[in-house]
Scaffold this active site. Structure first.
Site, PDB file in Angstrom:
ATOM      1  N   GLU A  55       0.807  -1.215   0.000  1.00  0.00           N
ATOM      2  CA  GLU A  55       0.000   0.000   0.000  1.00  0.00           C
ATOM      3  C   GLU A  55       0.845   1.272   0.000  1.00  0.00           C
ATOM      4  O   GLU A  55       0.422   2.297  -0.521  1.00  0.00           O
ATOM      5  CB  GLU A  55      -0.915   0.016   1.236  1.00  0.00           C
ATOM      6  CG  GLU A  55      -1.862  -1.163   1.341  1.00  0.00           C
ATOM      7  CD  GLU A  55      -3.016  -1.067   0.357  1.00  0.00           C
ATOM      8  OE1 GLU A  55      -3.567   0.027   0.209  1.00  0.00           O
ATOM      9  OE2 GLU A  55      -3.347  -2.103  -0.249  1.00  0.00           O
ATOM     10  N   ASP A 102      -9.077   7.660  -7.227  1.00  0.00           N
ATOM     11  CA  ASP A 102      -9.811   6.425  -7.480  1.00  0.00           C
ATOM     12  C   ASP A 102     -11.318   6.595  -7.348  1.00  0.00           C
ATOM     13  O   ASP A 102     -12.057   5.615  -7.331  1.00  0.00           O
ATOM     14  CB  ASP A 102      -9.330   5.318  -6.540  1.00  0.00           C
ATOM     15  CG  ASP A 102      -9.598   5.605  -5.073  1.00  0.00           C
ATOM     16  OD1 ASP A 102     -10.006   6.754  -4.763  1.00  0.00           O
ATOM     17  OD2 ASP A 102      -9.392   4.718  -4.237  1.00  0.00           O
ATOM     18  N   THR A 129      -8.058   9.375   0.682  1.00  0.00           N
ATOM     19  CA  THR A 129      -7.595   8.118   1.260  1.00  0.00           C
ATOM     20  C   THR A 129      -6.580   8.474   2.326  1.00  0.00           C
ATOM     21  O   THR A 129      -5.690   9.295   2.083  1.00  0.00           O
ATOM     22  CB  THR A 129      -6.943   7.217   0.196  1.00  0.00           C
ATOM     23  OG1 THR A 129      -7.921   6.838  -0.766  1.00  0.00           O
ATOM     24  CG2 THR A 129      -6.337   5.978   0.810  1.00  0.00           C
TER      25      THR A 129
END
Length: 281
Positions: A66, A84, A89
């Protein structure tokens, strides 16, 4: 997501989290190494990824995929819109402003630390839930997140939500299936990326696809055979999404450990993700 390696941020494929709201509802409702034994009977107690040392390994493995770093604790302060379609995020497991898990986290933090630097953004987080919008969050929210990450209460809230929504369900399902530490990690990594809703690429759908081909130890099956079927199903699911076409987190990491029959995920561990090499001694 770009291909550079910024400090403390994801660099490769964005997560798919469209199923995470479903997972939150379900949970709220119910809640390269040396050889080891290749198979485990249904009656044998599987090793646990929830052992503190194994959990630390799990966090490093996920962070390598990640965040291109083994330093997972550096990610509490991380926040970025990775493009995305899920808004911001952030944090150690990629909580998203568009999928509800970030909202739940900030609500938990507000209950534990009333008047914190993020509490004023709760109305905006509720409005943007389900979208990629930053309305009401910009320009101050990212800086507020990074300031909040200096607070141990916020770091603990991230830990607790990670466990409630992702880690504990994966480990519990893995133990019920009779699989050991490596298999439990494979479940955890799948839930982190795919969530566990009703769509065809969610964790539960991946597991069902594997069960069509092999039985887990709890049903009298061979562990290695079953885990190979699960990883095959995971790769299939990843390839359904353009953002997940690089399957190296399975092919040159989890599959390596499985080929070496390291079902207990014992160090030393050597693997690659997106061409980068990693080692845990």
């Amino acid at each position: 997501m770009n291909d550079s390696h910024p400090t403390g941020g994801p660099v490769h494929t964005p997560h798919i989290r469209s199923s995470r709201r479903t997972l939150l509802a379900l949970i709220g409702a119910s809640l390269v190494a040396g050889p080891v034994i290749a198979t485990r009977s249904a009656s044998a107690a599987p090793a646990g990824l929830d052992d503190p040392a194994k959990k630390e390994i799990a966090m490093k493995l996920v962070s390598s995929a990640e965040n291109s770093s083994l330093d997972w604790k550096a990610q509490y302060r991380y926040i970025e819109d990775i493009g995305d379609g899920r808004g911001y995020t952030a944090g150690i497991i990629g909580f998203c402003s568009g999928t509800g898990d970030m909202l739940d986290l900030v609500e938990l933090y507000a209950r534990r630390r009333p008047g914190n630097v993020l509490a004023g953004y709760l109305p905006a987080l509720r409005r943007v839930d389900g979208s990629d919008s930053h309305e009401g969050l910009d320009p101050g929210y990212p800086d507020a997140w990074r300031r909040a990450a200096q607070d141990e209460a916020f770091r603990q809230a991230q830990n607790d939500e990670r466990d409630r929504v992702y880690f504990n369900p994966a480990v519990g399902r893995g133990k019920a299936d009779g699989i050991g530490t490596l298999g439990q990690f494979a479940y955890y990594d799948a839930i982190v990326m795919h969530g566990d809703g009703g769509d065809g690429t969610s964790f539960s759908s991946i597991r069902r696809r594997a069960l069509d081909r092999a039985r887990p130890p709890a049903q009298g099956g061979d562990e290695v055979t079953y885990l190979n079927a699960f990883l095959d199903a995971r790769v299939w699911a990843m390839k359904q999404e353009e953002a997940h076409e690089d399957t190296s987190r399975v092919d040159t990491a989890q599959r390596v450990f499985l080929r070496n029959r390291n079902l207990n995920l014992d160090p030393p561990l050597d693997w690659q993700v997106y061409g980068d090499s990693y080692h845990i001694g």
